[in-house]
Design a protein around this motif. Sequence first.
Motif, PDB file in Angstrom:
ATOM      1  N   ARG A 512       0.737  -1.385   0.279  1.00  0.00           N
ATOM      2  CA  ARG A 512      -0.420   0.442  -0.331  1.00  0.00           C
ATOM      3  C   ARG A 512       1.110   1.084  -0.069  1.00  0.00           C
ATOM      4  NH1 ARG A 512      -5.112  -0.708   3.593  1.00  0.00           N
ATOM      5  NH2 ARG A 512      -5.965  -2.853   2.641  1.00  0.00           N
ATOM      6  N   GLU A 513       1.934   1.201   0.665  1.00  0.00           N
ATOM      7  CA  GLU A 513       2.319   2.456   0.549  1.00  0.00           C
ATOM      8  C   GLU A 513       3.301   2.710  -0.600  1.00  0.00           C
ATOM      9  OE1 GLU A 513       3.936   4.625   3.573  1.00  0.00           O
ATOM     10  OE2 GLU A 513       3.415   3.272   4.822  1.00  0.00           O
ATOM     11  N   GLU A 514       3.954   1.304  -1.050  1.00  0.00           N
ATOM     12  CA  GLU A 514       4.637   1.618  -2.168  1.00  0.00           C
ATOM     13  C   GLU A 514       3.088   2.124  -3.541  1.00  0.00           C
ATOM     14  OE1 GLU A 514       6.567  -2.213  -2.726  1.00  0.00           O
ATOM     15  OE2 GLU A 514       6.531  -1.696  -4.592  1.00  0.00           O
ATOM     16  N   ARG A 515       2.466   1.120  -3.058  1.00  0.00           N
ATOM     17  CA  ARG A 515       1.628   1.716  -4.744  1.00  0.00           C
ATOM     18  C   ARG A 515       0.432   3.682  -4.931  1.00  0.00           C
ATOM     19  NH1 ARG A 515      -0.080  -3.884  -6.386  1.00  0.00           N
ATOM     20  NH2 ARG A 515       1.992  -4.679  -6.452  1.00  0.00           N
ATOM     21  N   GLY A 516       0.309   3.399  -3.323  1.00  0.00           N
ATOM     22  CA  GLY A 516      -0.025   4.545  -2.589  1.00  0.00           C
ATOM     23  C   GLY A 516      -1.001   3.940  -2.526  1.00  0.00           C
ATOM     24  N   ILE A 517      -1.424   3.307  -1.937  1.00  0.00           N
ATOM     25  CA  ILE A 517      -3.403   2.984  -2.111  1.00  0.00           C
ATOM     26  C   ILE A 517      -3.927   3.475  -0.515  1.00  0.00           C
ATOM     27  CG2 ILE A 517      -4.673   0.405  -2.084  1.00  0.00           C
ATOM     28  CD1 ILE A 517      -2.481  -1.215  -3.583  1.00  0.00           C
ATOM     29  N   VAL A 518      -5.159   3.006  -0.570  1.00  0.00           N
ATOM     30  CA  VAL A 518      -5.962   4.160   0.509  1.00  0.00           C
ATOM     31  C   VAL A 518      -7.005   3.153   0.053  1.00  0.00           C
ATOM     32  CG1 VAL A 518      -7.061   5.624   1.684  1.00  0.00           C
ATOM     33  CG2 VAL A 518      -4.645   6.172   0.043  1.00  0.00           C
ATOM     34  N   ARG A 519      -7.416   2.544   1.613  1.00  0.00           N
ATOM     35  CA  ARG A 519      -9.157   1.542   1.210  1.00  0.00           C
ATOM     36  C   ARG A 519      -9.528   1.939   3.141  1.00  0.00           C
ATOM     37  NH1 ARG A 519     -10.085  -3.383   1.562  1.00  0.00           N
ATOM     38  NH2 ARG A 519     -11.416  -3.952  -0.132  1.00  0.00           N
ATOM     39  N   PRO A 520     -10.271   2.330   3.259  1.00  0.00           N
ATOM     40  CA  PRO A 520     -11.250   2.736   4.311  1.00  0.00           C
ATOM     41  C   PRO A 520     -11.388   1.250   5.342  1.00  0.00           C
ATOM     42  CG  PRO A 520     -12.927   2.410   3.142  1.00  0.00           C
ATOM     43  CD  PRO A 520     -11.511   1.933   2.119  1.00  0.00           C
ATOM     44  N   ASP A 521     -10.334   0.456   5.125  1.00  0.00           N
ATOM     45  CA  ASP A 521      -9.968  -0.768   6.910  1.00  0.00           C
ATOM     46  C   ASP A 521      -9.614  -0.414   7.535  1.00  0.00           C
ATOM     47  OD1 ASP A 521      -7.638  -0.724   5.243  1.00  0.00           O
ATOM     48  OD2 ASP A 521      -8.198  -3.149   3.833  1.00  0.00           O
ATOM     49  N   MET A 522      -9.349  -1.893   8.162  1.00  0.00           N
ATOM     50  CA  MET A 522      -8.591  -1.321   9.880  1.00  0.00           C
ATOM     51  C   MET A 522      -7.140  -1.333   9.647  1.00  0.00           C
ATOM     52  SD  MET A 522     -10.678  -4.882  11.230  1.00  0.00           S
ATOM     53  CE  MET A 522     -12.562  -3.963  11.120  1.00  0.00           C
ATOM     54  N   ILE A 523      -6.232  -2.187   7.942  1.00  0.00           N
ATOM     55  CA  ILE A 523      -5.088  -2.020   8.197  1.00  0.00           C
ATOM     56  C   ILE A 523      -4.813  -0.899   7.549  1.00  0.00           C
ATOM     57  CG2 ILE A 523      -3.739  -2.375   5.806  1.00  0.00           C
ATOM     58  CD1 ILE A 523      -3.876  -4.585   7.459  1.00  0.00           C
ATOM     59  N   HIS A 524      -5.655   0.405   6.890  1.00  0.00           N
ATOM     60  CA  HIS A 524      -5.379   1.524   6.866  1.00  0.00           C
ATOM     61  C   HIS A 524      -5.204   2.745   7.813  1.00  0.00           C
ATOM     62  CE1 HIS A 524      -5.018   4.892   4.826  1.00  0.00           C
ATOM     63  NE2 HIS A 524      -6.281   5.465   5.335  1.00  0.00           N
ATOM     64  N   LEU A 525      -6.494   1.741   9.249  1.00  0.00           N
ATOM     65  CA  LEU A 525      -6.026   3.286  10.622  1.00  0.00           C
ATOM     66  C   LEU A 525      -5.544   2.333  10.988  1.00  0.00           C
ATOM     67  CD1 LEU A 525      -9.610   1.987  11.266  1.00  0.00           C
ATOM     68  CD2 LEU A 525      -8.854   4.265  10.895  1.00  0.00           C
ATOM     69  N   LEU A 526      -4.683   1.410  11.006  1.00  0.00           N
ATOM     70  CA  LEU A 526      -3.223   0.719  11.343  1.00  0.00           C
ATOM     71  C   LEU A 526      -1.843   1.316  11.023  1.00  0.00           C
ATOM     72  CD1 LEU A 526      -3.975  -3.013  12.189  1.00  0.00           C
ATOM     73  CD2 LEU A 526      -4.059  -0.989  13.648  1.00  0.00           C
ATOM     74  N   MET A 527      -1.915   1.184   9.600  1.00  0.00           N
ATOM     75  CA  MET A 527      -0.766   1.924   8.954  1.00  0.00           C
ATOM     76  C   MET A 527      -0.951   4.131   9.610  1.00  0.00           C
ATOM     77  SD  MET A 527      -0.652   0.854   5.265  1.00  0.00           S
ATOM     78  CE  MET A 527       0.228   2.052   4.984  1.00  0.00           C
ATOM     79  N   GLN A 528      -2.257   4.272   9.494  1.00  0.00           N
ATOM     80  CA  GLN A 528      -2.486   5.309  10.491  1.00  0.00           C
ATOM     81  C   GLN A 528      -1.420   5.170  11.350  1.00  0.00           C
ATOM     82  OE1 GLN A 528      -6.035   6.368   9.218  1.00  0.00           O
ATOM     83  NE2 GLN A 528      -5.478   8.853   8.438  1.00  0.00           N
ATOM     84  N   ALA A 529      -2.093   5.077  12.473  1.00  0.00           N
ATOM     85  CA  ALA A 529      -1.699   4.776  14.070  1.00  0.00           C
ATOM     86  C   ALA A 529      -0.007   4.772  14.101  1.00  0.00           C
ATOM     87  CB  ALA A 529      -2.208   3.799  14.760  1.00  0.00           C
ATOM     88  N   LYS A 530       0.147   4.071  13.490  1.00  0.00           N
ATOM     89  CA  LYS A 530       1.814   3.105  13.223  1.00  0.00           C
ATOM     90  C   LYS A 530       2.736   5.208  13.068  1.00  0.00           C
ATOM     91  CE  LYS A 530       5.254   0.964  11.335  1.00  0.00           C
ATOM     92  NZ  LYS A 530       5.668   0.045  10.704  1.00  0.00           N
TER      93      LYS A 530
END
Length: 761
Positions: A512-530
């Motif tokens: 996701r980081e590499e390809r700039g993918i943004v999805r409204p899911d838990m992985i996304h929230l966890l990435m933001q939290a990190k």
Amino acid sequence: MATREERRIVRPDMIHLLMQAKKGTLQGDENAMNNGTSKKPKWDDDDMAAQVMLFFLAGFDAASTLLCFTAHQLATHPDIQSRLQEEIDTTLDKDRGKLTYEAVQTMKYLDMVVSETLRIYPPAVLMDRRCVKTYMLPTDPRFTLKPRDVVWVPIYALHHDPDYFPDPEKFDPERFSDENKGNIKNFTYLPFGSGPRNCIGNRFALMESKIALVQLLSSFNFRVVSKTPIPIQITKKALTMTVDGGFWLGLEHRSLCTWALVTGLTLLVTYLVGTWTHNHFTTQNVPSLKPLPFLGNMAPVVFRVLSFPDFAVDMYNRLKGYKYGGVFQFMYPTLLLRDPELIKMVTVKDFEHFLDHQAPISEEAEPLFGKALFNLKGQRWKDMRSTLSPAFTSSKMRNMFVLITECGKHLGDFLEKCIKDKKVPMKDLFTRYTNDVIATSAFGIGCDSLNNPKNEFYEMGKTVTNFRGVRALIFFGYMMSPKLMKLLHIKFMSSSVVNFFRALVHNTMATREERGIVRPDMIHLLMQAKKGTLQGDENAATNGTKWDDDDMAAQVVLFFLAGFDTASTLLCFAAHQLATHPDIQSRLQEEIDMTLDKDGGKLTYEAVQTMKYLDMVVSETLRIYPPAVLIDRRCVKTYTLPTEPRFTLKPGDVVWVPIYALHHDPDYFPDPEKFDPERFSDENKGNIKNFTYLPFGSGPRNCIGNRFALMESKIALVQLLSRFNFRVVSKTPIPIQITKKGFNMTVDGGFWLGLEHRVKQ
Ligand code: HEM
């Protein structure tokens, strides 16, 4: 004698002395032998043989009698035996295990023991003297004895006279200690007789007896056995000092005894360790269930006597009449809350005192388990909960709705293919559905575990959520002693599972980081939290807490753990109830048909929310079969329960909320085993007492996936019931028997149901 003469054999024994005496060449105490007369006595062969026979007669029985009684006394007085063994050990140690003549003479306690035995059981009961010269007794009344008159000296009677030996039947070697033996009146203790005609074999007898005792006691213990005569009854059938039936004793190797002692001590210590918490409640007058060492009150679950839900009901019922009571979760004292008001206090009102779960598997022992939201403690829990909460809001549910409906449709299509099989294993299919739902909605990973039976996601999820067999034992182990399990390096999760989830999270995030993918899911929230860029409840979420890859992966594992099995369990029980209650199924199908018809057959998020009967059916299923049988809270701040009897919980103390038992309490749910969705109708649901219906737990630490679980379950039911009827088949388990093999709320043998196409009017 002839052989010795011929071969000139010289041995320092009695035969040698007799041979010398016969020849008149005896050296030594000559005076005594020839009585001072110059005339040497002559001894013939019979004189010799007679002495030899006497040695047998006198030495053979008397010394063995002494040994028998001594052994008997030692067996019945183990303290005296131990003390004697100590003396023997010390003496032998001094001479490196070799027994010398001198050493035997130094053994004072041995002498005391033998002397006391000879006092109580003198082998010679009486001794006699025959008068050879007229003799007047120098006492009043005077009495003249004439030659041939006989006198008796009552040795046994003297030894048992309390005037000479107080408490004479008591075996007490101390009477012969250096301090006490001077108090023994002369001529009252005469085991070997008295005077010049006393026992010539006196020293010999003592020596042979002592040698035997030393040899035996250095290796064995004498023990009382069932045949040992107690009390000793001297025979009436003979003049010998013996007992009828024989002197039976047990012998045990001292090394074995040391082993037995060590084992005994180990058992004792183990018992003390296993019971050291057992007075936790009784000392504070708190009603509690009687525990077993180590197992506490968990034996019915460990030994599979009761299923986990029945076990919870059993504890709850045994504490009926109390607002709370003590139970033992293995060795941990745990307070079982029965009173709904108390449950409210602990889980909601005074929640700050009960922030944590017990979480026996720590972060250090199992990072992917210990770091998961369910197990996190204190501020770290608060931070992670705030991080994840935005993923479960109604707006997020609405976003995920389409994805989940796709999975539901997929399930329906797949079942189309199974219909000809007549019977369908529902648990497996529903779990594949919940697996695909969580994979797509939480991680954006399209999974089709229905058509790919060996799908890795599904396999991993199954492994993680398996709480049966060996994993149940490991979990028991963690409940009993997390420290020991950690010390033994016994892992709850295999390294393949851990590596899978670590790699999954790491790779997904990297892509996701590499390809700039943004999805409204838990992985996304966890990435933001990190990254610390999470928006939403910023205050709580970015409280300075740093999350690493393991923190992230742990939440992913938890969603599997919490969502994968629970929701499929709900679906299984719901389908089973509908199959066994066709009227309820029909009514639900009517509601579904009407709702779908309204939107031209399309299912919308809003439509699901309006389906009241669906909600009633799901709620009633969760009442009878709540996937979480119990929930726990761990006290983090001292708290006194606001009830009588007052009880103060200290940090670390654990309370249980018995969800299943509350749901089955007829005081709250009349006829509790009856499947009756009407309990949750608009008219009736207000009658349900607060805090008696808690399928998703209670308070700020309740199930974060509550809405998500309900949504995915309802979608699946709508998709299936709009196309099929659930039907009972021969393999359908009726009545339902919850498994006794673990903590999972499931049935042995599987949830088999039949499916048939609906014929719509
Ligand atoms: C029918 C399905 C489910 C039931 C009955 C259920 C029940 C529960 C219960 C009883 C708790 C403990 C609450 C407490 O201690 O008060 C809990 C916690 C939790 N559940 Fe669920 N659950 C279900 C589905 C899900 C799903 C689908 C997810 C995630 C996608 C989920 C995620 C969690 C998490 C993360 C926690 C820990 C919350 C925390 O400690 O803050 N659950 N669940």
